[in-house]
Design an enzyme around this catalytic site. Structure first.
Site, PDB file in Angstrom:
ATOM      1  NE  ARG A 231       0.133   5.924  15.853  1.00  0.00           N
ATOM      2  CZ  ARG A 231       0.223   7.143  16.349  1.00  0.00           C
ATOM      3  NH1 ARG A 231      -0.402   7.441  17.483  1.00  0.00           N
ATOM      4  NH2 ARG A 231       0.916   8.089  15.732  1.00  0.00           N
TER       5      ARG A 231
ATOM      6  CB  ILE B 259       4.052   2.444   4.343  1.00  0.00           C
ATOM      7  CG1 ILE B 259       3.298   3.490   5.160  1.00  0.00           C
ATOM      8  CG2 ILE B 259       5.485   2.299   4.869  1.00  0.00           C
ATOM      9  CD1 ILE B 259       3.164   3.147   6.626  1.00  0.00           C
TER      10      ILE B 259
ATOM     11  CG  ASP C 144      -1.246  -5.716  -1.008  1.00  0.00           C
ATOM     12  OD1 ASP C 144      -0.840  -4.710  -0.404  1.00  0.00           O
ATOM     13  OD2 ASP C 144      -2.438  -6.117  -0.968  1.00  0.00           O
TER      14      ASP C 144
ATOM     15  CG  ASN D 100      -4.408  -3.650  11.156  1.00  0.00           C
ATOM     16  OD1 ASN D 100      -5.135  -3.930  10.193  1.00  0.00           O
ATOM     17  ND2 ASN D 100      -3.889  -2.452  11.316  1.00  0.00           N
TER      18      ASN D 100
ATOM     19  N   GLY E  58       0.819  -1.217   0.000  1.00  0.00           N
ATOM     20  CA  GLY E  58       0.000   0.000   0.000  1.00  0.00           C
ATOM     21  C   GLY E  58       0.844   1.255   0.000  1.00  0.00           C
TER      22      GLY E  58
ATOM     23  CG  HIS F 246       3.681   4.398  17.213  1.00  0.00           C
ATOM     24  ND1 HIS F 246       4.262   5.626  17.046  1.00  0.00           N
ATOM     25  CD2 HIS F 246       2.998   4.145  16.062  1.00  0.00           C
ATOM     26  CE1 HIS F 246       3.937   6.109  15.861  1.00  0.00           C
ATOM     27  NE2 HIS F 246       3.157   5.246  15.253  1.00  0.00           N
TER      28      HIS F 246
HETATM   29  O1  TXD Z   1       5.033   4.457  12.802  1.00  0.00           O
HETATM   30  C1  TXD Z   1       4.288   3.515  12.488  1.00  0.00           C
HETATM   31  N1  TXD Z   1       4.595   2.252  12.829  1.00  0.00           N
HETATM   32  C2  TXD Z   1       3.010   3.805  11.724  1.00  0.00           C
HETATM   33  C3  TXD Z   1       2.451   2.562  11.051  1.00  0.00           C
HETATM   34  C4  TXD Z   1       3.117   4.943  10.823  1.00  0.00           C
HETATM   35  C5  TXD Z   1       2.175   5.098   9.835  1.00  0.00           C
HETATM   36  C6  TXD Z   1       1.271   3.998   9.386  1.00  0.00           C
HETATM   37  N2  TXD Z   1       1.256   2.888  10.293  1.00  0.00           N
HETATM   38  C7  TXD Z   1       0.500   1.674   9.913  1.00  0.00           C
HETATM   39  O2  TXD Z   1       1.122   0.985   8.838  1.00  0.00           O
HETATM   40  C8  TXD Z   1      -0.897   1.913   9.443  1.00  0.00           C
HETATM   41  O3  TXD Z   1      -1.750   2.246  10.529  1.00  0.00           O
HETATM   42  C9  TXD Z   1      -1.208   0.584   8.819  1.00  0.00           C
HETATM   43  O4  TXD Z   1      -1.546  -0.330   9.830  1.00  0.00           O
HETATM   44  C10 TXD Z   1       0.135   0.187   8.194  1.00  0.00           C
HETATM   45  C11 TXD Z   1       0.214   0.410   6.719  1.00  0.00           C
HETATM   46  O5  TXD Z   1      -0.100   1.733   6.420  1.00  0.00           O
HETATM   47  P1  TXD Z   1      -0.355   2.134   4.877  1.00  0.00           P
HETATM   48  O6  TXD Z   1      -0.598   3.594   4.838  1.00  0.00           O
HETATM   49  O7  TXD Z   1       0.692   1.533   4.013  1.00  0.00           O
HETATM   50  O8  TXD Z   1      -1.742   1.385   4.629  1.00  0.00           O
HETATM   51  P2  TXD Z   1      -2.370   0.945   3.210  1.00  0.00           P
HETATM   52  O9  TXD Z   1      -1.985   1.909   2.151  1.00  0.00           O
HETATM   53  O10 TXD Z   1      -3.800   0.641   3.489  1.00  0.00           O
HETATM   54  O11 TXD Z   1      -1.602  -0.428   2.882  1.00  0.00           O
HETATM   55  C12 TXD Z   1      -1.844  -1.600   3.620  1.00  0.00           C
HETATM   56  C13 TXD Z   1      -1.751  -2.749   2.629  1.00  0.00           C
HETATM   57  C14 TXD Z   1      -2.878  -2.711   1.573  1.00  0.00           C
HETATM   58  O12 TXD Z   1      -2.331  -2.628   0.271  1.00  0.00           O
HETATM   59  C15 TXD Z   1      -3.625  -4.012   1.780  1.00  0.00           C
HETATM   60  O13 TXD Z   1      -4.063  -4.619   0.595  1.00  0.00           O
HETATM   61  C16 TXD Z   1      -2.529  -4.856   2.448  1.00  0.00           C
HETATM   62  O14 TXD Z   1      -1.898  -3.969   3.344  1.00  0.00           O
HETATM   63  N3  TXD Z   1      -3.052  -6.014   3.152  1.00  0.00           N
HETATM   64  C17 TXD Z   1      -2.390  -7.169   3.223  1.00  0.00           C
HETATM   65  N4  TXD Z   1      -1.165  -7.500   2.755  1.00  0.00           N
HETATM   66  C18 TXD Z   1      -0.781  -8.769   3.021  1.00  0.00           C
HETATM   67  N5  TXD Z   1      -1.524  -9.681   3.705  1.00  0.00           N
HETATM   68  C19 TXD Z   1      -2.748  -9.347   4.169  1.00  0.00           C
HETATM   69  N6  TXD Z   1      -3.494 -10.241   4.860  1.00  0.00           N
HETATM   70  C20 TXD Z   1      -3.226  -8.040   3.938  1.00  0.00           C
HETATM   71  N7  TXD Z   1      -4.378  -7.382   4.264  1.00  0.00           N
HETATM   72  C21 TXD Z   1      -4.241  -6.143   3.760  1.00  0.00           C
END
Ligand code: TXD
Length: 308
Positions: A88, A13, A33, A95, A11, A175
């Site tokens: 969060r 990040i 993904d 999640n 996604g 966090h």
């Molecule tokens: O400092 C930190 N740790 C935080 C973390 C800073 C900012 C964002 N933070 C968290 O990272 C945020 O709250 C999310 O839990 C994650 C990812 O954030 P992002 O902005 O990248 O979210 P997206 O764009 O929704 O991307 C998540 C991707 C998306 O493409 C889904 O299809 C995929 O996760 N996804 C999966 N991938 C693999 N396996 C499974 N089961 C799955 N489910 C969803």
């Protein structure tokens, strides 16, 4: 031989990390993904741009865990991100299920990888990955403190009109709203910020640091910050890939350090080729200790909701 880096979550990040890791030639990238086409499309786009950075790396997308086989480093962003009005912690149930699935996939296909967890709620997600995967604690580290410390550094630099390069800072604890920016350890070229900024302005900077994630979510409305989190995870990845022995605030499994046992909490640590090489225990005064303990208790209450 280039390292193999698997990004679980393609996604916001994940996409920025794939681009940065590839163009800085930090390793070959597999972007995984569950959405068909998303990782493949982003990977192809990034790969086609590689000539513009003289980057000779492989960048591929995947929907099958088999394609992450043998990865040296895994960075996990799989999961939902916040929307306005969400904390969060509100992401926990959804999640958690995703993280358990991811941990099983990584355990099966990349059993020797070093793992950086990014997904929120971070302290609970990295704990979940550790428990489900069974990986040793040096190979499972959470990314949050590097981002929170970067935000703290940026706000101090802007306040003083100085280079961000000369501001050092540490943010410890969970966090979330209870994170602990350590004012006493924040310096500008070694000069404590308490000698340069008034108490009320420091308090305002500390509060902005704690709320910085929510500030971006409120502006974006469709998701959370993603460029600075990606850069923060890459800071950790580079320390590992280049064995830099960086001292960074990371979410580590504490087993007695800081008086905490069995929880993942943000603390200063040394990151190198073996992942978490050691935790650094800094002295905390009474006020800092109280805030840190409160943050630890919040993490503990979150983790108590997890059944593994
Ligand atoms: O400092 C930190 N740790 C935080 C973390 C800073 C900012 C964002 N933070 C968290 O990272 C945020 O709250 C999310 O839990 C994650 C990812 O954030 P992002 O902005 O990248 O979210 P997206 O764009 O929704 O991307 C998540 C991707 C998306 O493409 C889904 O299809 C995929 O996760 N996804 C999966 N991938 C693999 N396996 C499974 N089961 C799955 N489910 C969803």
């Amino acid at each position: 031989m280039r390292k193999k880096i698997a990004l679980i979550g393609g996604g916001n990040i994940g996409g920025v990390m794939a681009e940065q890791l590839a163009y800085r030639e930090l390793g070959d990238v597999i972007l995984f993904d569950v959405v068909e086409g998303l990782p493949q499309g982003k990977a192809l786009d990034i790969a086609e741009g590689a000539p513009l950075f003289d980057a000779d790396v492989s960048v591929k997308g995947a929907n099958s865990y088999a394609e992450i086989a043998g990865a040296d480093l895994v960075i996990i962003t799989a999961g939902l991100a916040r929307k306005p009005g969400m904390s969060r912690d509100d992401l926990l149930n959804t999640n958690l299920k995703i993280m358990k699935q991811v941990a099983e996939g990584v355990r099966e296909h990349a059993p020797n990888a070093l793992v950086i967890v990014v997904s929120n709620p971070l302290d609970a997600m990295v704990y979940t990955f550790k428990k489900v995967s069974g990986f040793p604690k040096n190979r499972v580290i959470g990314m949050a403190g590097v981002l929170d410390s970067a935000r703290f550094r940026a706000f101090v630099a802007w306040e003083l009109g100085v280079s961000v390069q000369d501001v050092t800072a540490l943010v410890l604890g969970g966090h979330g709203d209870t994170m602990v920016p350590l004012v006493r350890y924040c310096t500008v070229a070694g000069i404590p910020i308490e000698k340069m900024i008034s108490k009320e302005r420091i308090n305002a900077i500390v509060e902005r640091t704690k709320q910085a994630g929510g500030e971006v979510v409120a502006l974006l409305k469709t998701g959370s910050a993603f460029v600075s989190p990606a850069a923060s995870a890459i800071e950790m990845a580079e320390a590992i890939l280049k064995d830099k022995k960086r001292v960074l605030a990371c979410c580590c499994l504490l087993e007695g350090e800081y008086g905490v046992d069995g929880l993942y909490v943000g603390v200063p640590c040394v990151l190198g080729a073996n992942g978490l090489e050691r935790v650094i225990e800094v002295d905390l005064n009474a006020e800092e200790r109280k805030l840190f303990d409160e943050s630890v208790e919040h993490v503990r209450s979150l983790v108590k909701q997890i059944e593994i």
